[in-house]
Design an enzyme around this catalytic site. Structure first.
Site, short mmCIF file in Angstrom:
data_model
loop_
_atom_site.label_atom_id
_atom_site.label_comp_id
_atom_site.label_asym_id
_atom_site.label_seq_id
_atom_site.Cartn_x
_atom_site.Cartn_y
_atom_site.Cartn_z
N TYR A 144 0.98 -1.22 0.17
CA TYR A 144 0.21 0.06 -0.01
C TYR A 144 0.89 1.21 0.09
CZ TYR A 144 -4.79 -1.91 0.62
OH TYR A 144 -6.10 -2.56 0.57
N LYS A 194 3.12 -15.45 2.96
CA LYS A 194 3.34 -16.31 1.59
C LYS A 194 5.00 -16.53 1.50
CE LYS A 194 1.69 -18.00 -2.07
NZ LYS A 194 0.84 -19.20 -2.15
N ASP A 226 -3.01 -18.47 0.83
CA ASP A 226 -4.12 -19.07 -0.13
C ASP A 226 -4.58 -20.11 0.74
OD1 ASP A 226 -1.53 -20.18 0.17
OD2 ASP A 226 -1.64 -21.00 -1.66
N ASP A 250 -6.29 -6.82 4.20
CA ASP A 250 -7.41 -6.21 3.58
C ASP A 250 -8.34 -7.29 3.00
OD1 ASP A 250 -8.88 -4.28 2.30
OD2 ASP A 250 -8.13 -4.77 0.32
N ASP A 254 -12.09 -9.01 4.77
CA ASP A 254 -13.45 -8.64 4.00
C ASP A 254 -13.89 -10.34 4.14
OD1 ASP A 254 -13.44 -6.11 3.43
OD2 ASP A 254 -13.78 -6.46 1.41
#
Ligand code: IPM
Ligand code: MG
Length: 360
Positions: A144, A194, A226, A250, A254
């Site tokens: 970001y 990751k 994942d 993020d 959600d």
């Protein structure tokens, strides 16, 4: 402010003003019940700020926020500002205030209210195991904010790039927030990364393991992002606290909130080393229902509870009072359109506020 709190209130866009209005009534009720004084000052951000000043985050707003004990935000953005210069989109305001206030830790609880079980998107046997987790998302680093970034021409074609970059101290401080949060809950922390592909994730994992030394009472696990996305729908009951970097957080937050089926119910807190923190509902500005008294104000009202709990050492009782009133309101069957079910009492934004006030 002594014996009280100075709160910078940013209604924002869309349903922002309606839901904030109900939150302010709740604060008035807290004053009436507990004698706690609140000094409220309103500020501009997002589309409303663009319309009034040409920028999504006026300096005035940052100044006011920094001079406050806490910031309460409605929501920003809407189709009206979707096509403007990306550099001044409403979302820039949100990113800007996070950076300006040093809000590196984003706490996003996702839990299933027993009264709203039927709203959950998952199979009943999965729901039966319960959902009560907290995503701790790093908020001021990673892709970001990392540099270099941009779009430029290389070898005759455009390339776009961002940089997922973390310094050790950024990882260490968010890991600590994760461990501390887990300590106050069921003492399980899952760090999501990751590390099988990304160098930045390998460092992330190394630092998290280092910090773990200070928290022998917390059970630490690691998961690739994942797999975490998959496990969240397969069996969310396995999670207590998840700590992860900005972009992964993020996405996962959600996912975690939507599976509960009641995104209109969930509050969030963004915290730095010290006050002011920023408190806001997880949902967006819902321009399609703005101004129609249809919005669900409960996530914003619950954000007020979080605000009191996290911005002061002495307002736990006030926060409890608000949370219990919301629970009671749901138990009485009051529902806004987003959480409507057969046999419930369908109400608008203001009437939902009325019901919560009556239960305080
Ligand atoms: C969020 C939102 C923001 C983010 C956007 C609006 C900039 O999606 O708070 O999760 O990506 O952080
Ligand atoms: Mg998001």
């Amino acid at each position: 402010m002594q014996n009280g709190m100075k709160i910078c209130v940013i209604p924002g866009d869309g349903i922002g003003r309606e839901i904030i209005a109900q939150a302010l009534r709740v604060l008035d009720k807290v004053t009436e019940k507990f004698g706690t004084r609140f000094e409220i000052e309103e500020a501009l951000m997002g589309g409303a700020a663009i319309d009034a000043t040409g920028v999504p985050l006026p300096e005035e707003t940052v100044k006011l926020a920094l001079a406050s004990d806490a910031v309460l935000l409605g929501a920003v953005g809407g189709p009206k500002w979707d096509t403007i210069d990306p550099a001044i989109r409403p979302e820039r305001g949100l990113l800007g205030i996070r950076k300006a206030l040093g809000l590196f830790a984003n706490l996003r609880p996702a839990s299933l209210f027993p009264e709203l079980k039927q709203a959950c998107y998952l199979r009943p046997d999965i729901v039966a195991k319960g959902i009560d987790l907290l995503v701790v998302r790093e908020l001021t680093g990673g892709a970001y904010f990392g540099t270099p970034k941009g779009v430029e021409v290389r070898d005759g074609e455009r390339v776009g790039f961002n940089n997922m970059i973390y310094a050790e101290h950024e990882i260490r401080r968010i890991a600590k927030v994760g461990f501390e949060a887990a300590r106050k809950r069921r003492k399980k922390l899952c760090s999501v990364d990751k590390a099988n592909v990304l160098d930045v994730s390998r460092l992330w994992r190394e630092i998290v393991l280092e910090v773990a030394g200070d928290y022998p009472d917390v059970e630490l696990s690691h998961m690739y992002v994942d797999n975490a996305a998959m496990q969240l729908v397969r069996d969310p009951s396995q999670f207590d606290v998840i700590v992860t970097e900005n972009l992964f957080g993020d996405i996962l937050s959600d996912e975690a909130s939507v599976i509960t089926g009641s995104i209109g119910m969930l509050p969030s807190a963004s915290l730095g080393e010290k006050n002011p923190g920023l408190f806001e509902p997880i949902h967006g500005s819902a321009p399609d229902i703005a101004g129609q008294d249809k919005a669900n104000p409960l996530a914003t009202i619950l954000s007020v509870a979080m605000l009191l709990r996290y911005s002061s050492d002495s307002m736990g009782a006030q926060a409890d009072c608000i949370e219990q009133a919301v629970q009671k309101t749901l138990a009485q069957g009051f529902r806004t359109g987003d959480i409507r079910e057969d046999g419930s009492r369908l109400v608008g934004c203001k009437a939902m506020g009325d019901a919560v006030l009556a239960n305080m």
